[in-house]
Design a protein around this motif. Sequence first.
Motif, mmCIF file in Angstrom:
data_model
loop_
_atom_site.group_PDB
_atom_site.id
_atom_site.type_symbol
_atom_site.label_atom_id
_atom_site.label_comp_id
_atom_site.label_asym_id
_atom_site.label_seq_id
_atom_site.Cartn_x
_atom_site.Cartn_y
_atom_site.Cartn_z
ATOM 1 N N GLU A 7 0.850 -1.184 0.000
ATOM 2 C CA GLU A 7 0.000 0.000 0.000
ATOM 3 C C GLU A 7 0.890 1.240 0.000
ATOM 4 N N ILE A 8 0.482 2.254 -0.706
ATOM 5 C CA ILE A 8 1.220 3.521 -0.733
ATOM 6 C C ILE A 8 0.636 4.453 0.321
ATOM 7 N N VAL A 9 1.521 5.108 1.068
ATOM 8 C CA VAL A 9 1.115 6.083 2.081
ATOM 9 C C VAL A 9 1.836 7.392 1.796
ATOM 10 N N VAL A 10 1.059 8.461 1.597
ATOM 11 C CA VAL A 10 1.649 9.751 1.223
ATOM 12 C C VAL A 10 1.050 10.873 2.059
ATOM 13 N N SER A 166 -2.438 7.007 -3.266
ATOM 14 C CA SER A 166 -2.020 6.715 -4.633
ATOM 15 C C SER A 166 -1.482 7.979 -5.280
ATOM 16 N N PRO A 167 -0.668 7.847 -6.340
ATOM 17 C CA PRO A 167 -0.216 9.033 -7.075
ATOM 18 C C PRO A 167 -1.382 9.829 -7.647
ATOM 19 N N GLU A 168 -2.446 9.134 -8.057
ATOM 20 C CA GLU A 168 -3.617 9.815 -8.628
ATOM 21 C C GLU A 168 -4.309 10.680 -7.581
ATOM 22 N N GLU A 169 -4.374 10.190 -6.344
ATOM 23 C CA GLU A 169 -4.974 10.999 -5.282
ATOM 24 C C GLU A 169 -4.117 12.213 -4.957
ATOM 25 N N ARG A 205 3.503 0.217 2.835
ATOM 26 C CA ARG A 205 3.279 -0.864 3.800
ATOM 27 C C ARG A 205 3.255 -2.172 3.019
ATOM 28 N N ILE A 206 4.208 -3.049 3.306
ATOM 29 C CA ILE A 206 4.305 -4.333 2.617
ATOM 30 C C ILE A 206 3.282 -5.297 3.211
ATOM 31 N N LEU A 207 2.431 -5.838 2.363
ATOM 32 C CA LEU A 207 1.400 -6.754 2.829
ATOM 33 C C LEU A 207 1.981 -8.151 3.028
#
Length: 488
Positions: A7-10, A166-169, A205-207
């Motif tokens: 998961e990407i966290v920004v 996400s980069p789009e968000e 976050r690595i699932l």
Amino acid sequence: MAEAEYEIVVGLETHVQLLTNTKLFCGCTTRFGAPPNSQVCPVCLGMPGSLPVMNRKAFDLSLKAALALNLQIAPFTKWDRKNYYYPDLPKNFQISQFDLPFSSEGYLEIDAGKGPRKIGIFRAHLEEDAGKSMHDESGRGGDTKVDLNRTGTPLLEIVSKPDISSPEEARAYLEELRLMLREIGVSDCEMQEGSLRCDANVNIRILQPDGSKIPTPIVEVKNLNSISSVERAIRHEAVRQYEQFKKDGERLKPGNKTTARWIEASEKTVVLRSKEESADYRYFPEPDLVPVVVNENQLKQARAEMGELPSEQRQRLQTQYGLNSYDSKVLTAKGRKLVKYYETVAAKIGDGKAVCNRISDLIFPALTSRNEEIEQFPISADTFADFLKQTATAGQDPRRKTFEYMLEHNSGIKEAMDALGIKDASSFDEASLRKSVLEAIAGNTKSVEDFKKGKATAANAILGAVMRANKGAPNELVRKILMEELAK
């Protein structure tokens, strides 16, 4: 590698230059593009004995922005010194806000294509900008030069929560933020001039198979000079961290924050150094500035001056004119003046959706090709409404050609239609159109045969022949007559 493996966290830190004529604590101009070091004084150069005086307009603008971002306004706020040494910071400290910012705990609602979502905002606070170091990029070992014109420029730092996934968000957040700040008159948000700058704090976050998640250390990515750069940098950094995790695994420590630079030419991030923590800056209250107290009258005035926010405007356009989410977003993205133009035309035509379509088909491409904003456009809203009425039943091609002729020759509607041989719909009678239809049927026997055999689209060839011979004729009436004759 599947993106579902992490998961990407920004979280984004956005620095917005406020739309003031002078700097935050002195009277030097903030005009862009002046010769290096020509807009400085003893205050912004940090000369001994010089004293800062707060720019009231800068605080008022930041107050409007905070309210638009649904932030809670502190009734009492103070200034702090943030101590660090950079060559482009002559005082060796920056006047900012630390433990008592003037606003905190808000949100910005975005839509990145999956429905509305709120991105939390930790705080927005005022601070002064540093100068600009200009490095020799030739590789020949030239000197680094320093331009202090930006030193002391008023900035509003907006710190989002790590809610962006996400980069789009991230793109949607910055586009909505930029639009909103422009519309309420807080900043011009010109990224190429440095009045909107963004740093992205990225980790993943690595699932794991058991459902747990392993976070990677946060990397603050700097040198992002466009919204597309932010989007691409986040996407690249997430992949880089995942590859690094596969290589180093357990040796990664989530607490070890680092700073990285985005290299635009090669589209990659390069880790530069460990990131400083707040204790490293040795914050203490700024002794030369008094605290600021905000009262309810100031808040009421700031709210009144904001006007309708883009999110509110989109909702109203959908309710009042029956537009869908996409259409309302397209219109508001062009700003309040374009929306006013649209509403003027829609009020005269009575069909909000049709007007939106015609603006998208005709006006948007013309504005782009002419490099104009709607306020410079030569066809007024009233004229465009009359144009739509007079070409309402014409085909798409005659309408487009009339519009283009009006622009190219700076002509009126009737002059353009006469020059192109396009008649007003009211000048056609049913008898003359039926005669033209019969002539087209006689001249397109193959299409008639195909239609009789069940190929419904074959009628379009006959319809096209009639419309070419009768430019501006009402399309629906011609189609009705044609179907009647083909049914005989």
